[in-house]
Design a protein around this motif. Structure first.
Motif, mmCIF file in Angstrom:
data_model
loop_
_atom_site.group_PDB
_atom_site.id
_atom_site.type_symbol
_atom_site.label_atom_id
_atom_site.label_comp_id
_atom_site.label_asym_id
_atom_site.label_seq_id
_atom_site.Cartn_x
_atom_site.Cartn_y
_atom_site.Cartn_z
ATOM 1 N N ALA A 68 0.838 -1.205 0.000
ATOM 2 C CA ALA A 68 0.000 0.000 0.000
ATOM 3 C C ALA A 68 0.871 1.253 0.000
ATOM 4 O O ALA A 68 0.591 2.209 -0.739
ATOM 5 C CB ALA A 68 -0.928 -0.010 1.210
ATOM 6 N N LEU A 69 1.914 1.269 0.797
ATOM 7 C CA LEU A 69 2.804 2.422 0.841
ATOM 8 C C LEU A 69 3.512 2.627 -0.496
ATOM 9 O O LEU A 69 3.689 3.759 -0.951
ATOM 10 C CB LEU A 69 3.827 2.247 1.961
ATOM 11 C CG LEU A 69 4.759 3.416 2.229
ATOM 12 C CD1 LEU A 69 3.955 4.634 2.670
ATOM 13 C CD2 LEU A 69 5.776 3.048 3.286
ATOM 14 N N THR A 70 3.886 1.549 -1.151
ATOM 15 C CA THR A 70 4.509 1.653 -2.466
ATOM 16 C C THR A 70 3.567 2.292 -3.469
ATOM 17 O O THR A 70 3.969 3.166 -4.244
ATOM 18 C CB THR A 70 4.945 0.254 -2.952
ATOM 19 O OG1 THR A 70 5.856 -0.299 -2.008
ATOM 20 C CG2 THR A 70 5.594 0.328 -4.318
ATOM 21 N N PHE A 71 2.299 1.884 -3.470
ATOM 22 C CA PHE A 71 1.328 2.475 -4.384
ATOM 23 C C PHE A 71 1.107 3.953 -4.084
ATOM 24 O O PHE A 71 1.038 4.777 -4.995
ATOM 25 C CB PHE A 71 -0.004 1.726 -4.337
ATOM 26 C CG PHE A 71 0.004 0.447 -5.112
ATOM 27 C CD1 PHE A 71 0.402 0.409 -6.430
ATOM 28 C CD2 PHE A 71 -0.408 -0.732 -4.516
ATOM 29 C CE1 PHE A 71 0.410 -0.769 -7.142
ATOM 30 C CE2 PHE A 71 -0.405 -1.915 -5.218
ATOM 31 C CZ PHE A 71 0.000 -1.940 -6.538
ATOM 32 N N VAL A 72 1.010 4.305 -2.804
ATOM 33 C CA VAL A 72 0.787 5.705 -2.434
ATOM 34 C C VAL A 72 1.968 6.565 -2.870
ATOM 35 O O VAL A 72 1.792 7.642 -3.456
ATOM 36 C CB VAL A 72 0.538 5.826 -0.917
ATOM 37 C CG1 VAL A 72 0.609 7.273 -0.455
ATOM 38 C CG2 VAL A 72 -0.799 5.225 -0.554
ATOM 39 N N LEU A 73 3.177 6.099 -2.600
ATOM 40 C CA LEU A 73 4.359 6.872 -2.983
ATOM 41 C C LEU A 73 4.512 6.969 -4.488
ATOM 42 O O LEU A 73 4.933 8.002 -5.010
ATOM 43 C CB LEU A 73 5.612 6.271 -2.346
ATOM 44 C CG LEU A 73 5.694 6.401 -0.821
ATOM 45 C CD1 LEU A 73 6.947 5.712 -0.297
ATOM 46 C CD2 LEU A 73 5.662 7.852 -0.408
ATOM 47 N N ALA A 74 4.182 5.915 -5.217
ATOM 48 C CA ALA A 74 4.262 5.958 -6.679
ATOM 49 C C ALA A 74 3.259 6.953 -7.241
ATOM 50 O O ALA A 74 3.574 7.714 -8.163
ATOM 51 C CB ALA A 74 4.022 4.568 -7.262
ATOM 52 N N ARG A 75 2.054 6.972 -6.692
ATOM 53 C CA ARG A 75 1.040 7.919 -7.160
ATOM 54 C C ARG A 75 1.467 9.349 -6.844
ATOM 55 O O ARG A 75 1.317 10.245 -7.661
ATOM 56 C CB ARG A 75 -0.306 7.611 -6.515
ATOM 57 C CG ARG A 75 -1.393 8.574 -6.935
ATOM 58 C CD ARG A 75 -2.704 8.164 -6.402
ATOM 59 N NE ARG A 75 -3.202 7.085 -7.259
ATOM 60 C CZ ARG A 75 -4.382 6.538 -7.128
ATOM 61 N NH1 ARG A 75 -5.182 6.926 -6.169
ATOM 62 N NH2 ARG A 75 -4.769 5.594 -7.937
ATOM 63 N N ARG A 76 2.021 9.564 -5.651
ATOM 64 C CA ARG A 76 2.472 10.906 -5.276
ATOM 65 C C ARG A 76 3.620 11.357 -6.179
ATOM 66 O O ARG A 76 3.672 12.500 -6.605
ATOM 67 C CB ARG A 76 2.902 10.907 -3.819
ATOM 68 C CG ARG A 76 3.271 12.291 -3.312
ATOM 69 C CD ARG A 76 3.634 12.264 -1.859
ATOM 70 N NE ARG A 76 2.458 11.933 -1.057
ATOM 71 C CZ ARG A 76 2.488 11.737 0.238
ATOM 72 N NH1 ARG A 76 3.633 11.809 0.880
ATOM 73 N NH2 ARG A 76 1.392 11.458 0.897
ATOM 74 N N ARG A 77 4.532 10.444 -6.474
ATOM 75 C CA ARG A 77 5.661 10.793 -7.341
ATOM 76 C C ARG A 77 5.187 11.117 -8.750
ATOM 77 O O ARG A 77 5.678 12.049 -9.375
ATOM 78 C CB ARG A 77 6.668 9.646 -7.381
ATOM 79 C CG ARG A 77 7.874 9.971 -8.258
ATOM 80 C CD ARG A 77 8.923 8.903 -8.202
ATOM 81 N NE ARG A 77 9.522 8.916 -6.885
ATOM 82 C CZ ARG A 77 9.934 7.830 -6.235
ATOM 83 N NH1 ARG A 77 9.806 6.659 -6.797
ATOM 84 N NH2 ARG A 77 10.477 7.914 -5.060
ATOM 85 N N ALA A 78 4.201 10.358 -9.255
ATOM 86 C CA ALA A 78 3.676 10.626 -10.593
ATOM 87 C C ALA A 78 2.991 11.986 -10.632
ATOM 88 O O ALA A 78 3.143 12.742 -11.599
ATOM 89 C CB ALA A 78 2.705 9.531 -11.006
ATOM 90 N N ALA A 79 2.246 12.331 -9.588
ATOM 91 C CA ALA A 79 1.586 13.632 -9.551
ATOM 92 C C ALA A 79 2.615 14.749 -9.462
ATOM 93 O O ALA A 79 2.463 15.798 -10.097
ATOM 94 C CB ALA A 79 0.629 13.696 -8.362
#
Length: 118
Positions: A68-79
């Motif tokens: 879950a943390l990996t997905f959140v950080l990936a989404r934040r990095r993409a934004a």
């Protein structure tokens, strides 16, 4: 997947079976050695659970939180990358579509159609 094992020579297949048997025996021994009950003290109550159960639950909880943390950080990095790119180009969206000048089709070598009769 089974095609890989089918293509192995007999000696390789026996090696794979031997390694799997050793791993299975190790897992069984690990469960037996960690099957004693332990007391877990929560804030409002305490519970007695087998140690292996506690270990498996914590392993699964850690794996779920890690994914879950990996997905959140990936989404934040993409934004952040999208905002960074937009800030440098001065736009907030995709580039505007510019229309090219329309050129007439090339003349055809066919004769013109006959005039309407009427």
């Amino acid at each position: 997947m089974f095609q890989r094992f089918k293509d192995l020579p007999d000696q390789g297949l026996y090696g794979v079976i031997g390694v799997l048997a050793v791993v299975a025996l190790y897992v069984i021994g690990f469960v037996i050695k960690n099957s004693k009950n332990v007391s877990v003290d929560f804030v409002l109550f305490s519970a007695g659970v087998p140690l292996i159960t506690l270990m498996v639950v914590m392993l699964l909880l850690g794996a779920i939180l890690g994914v879950a943390l990996t997905f959140v950080l990936a989404r934040r990095r993409a934004a952040k990358d999208t905002a960074h790119t937009a800030a440098h180009t001065g736009t907030t969206g995709p580039p505007p579509v510019t229309s090219a000048p329309v050129t007439p089709p090339p003349p055809s070598s066919a004769p013109p159609p006959p005039p309407p009769v009427g």
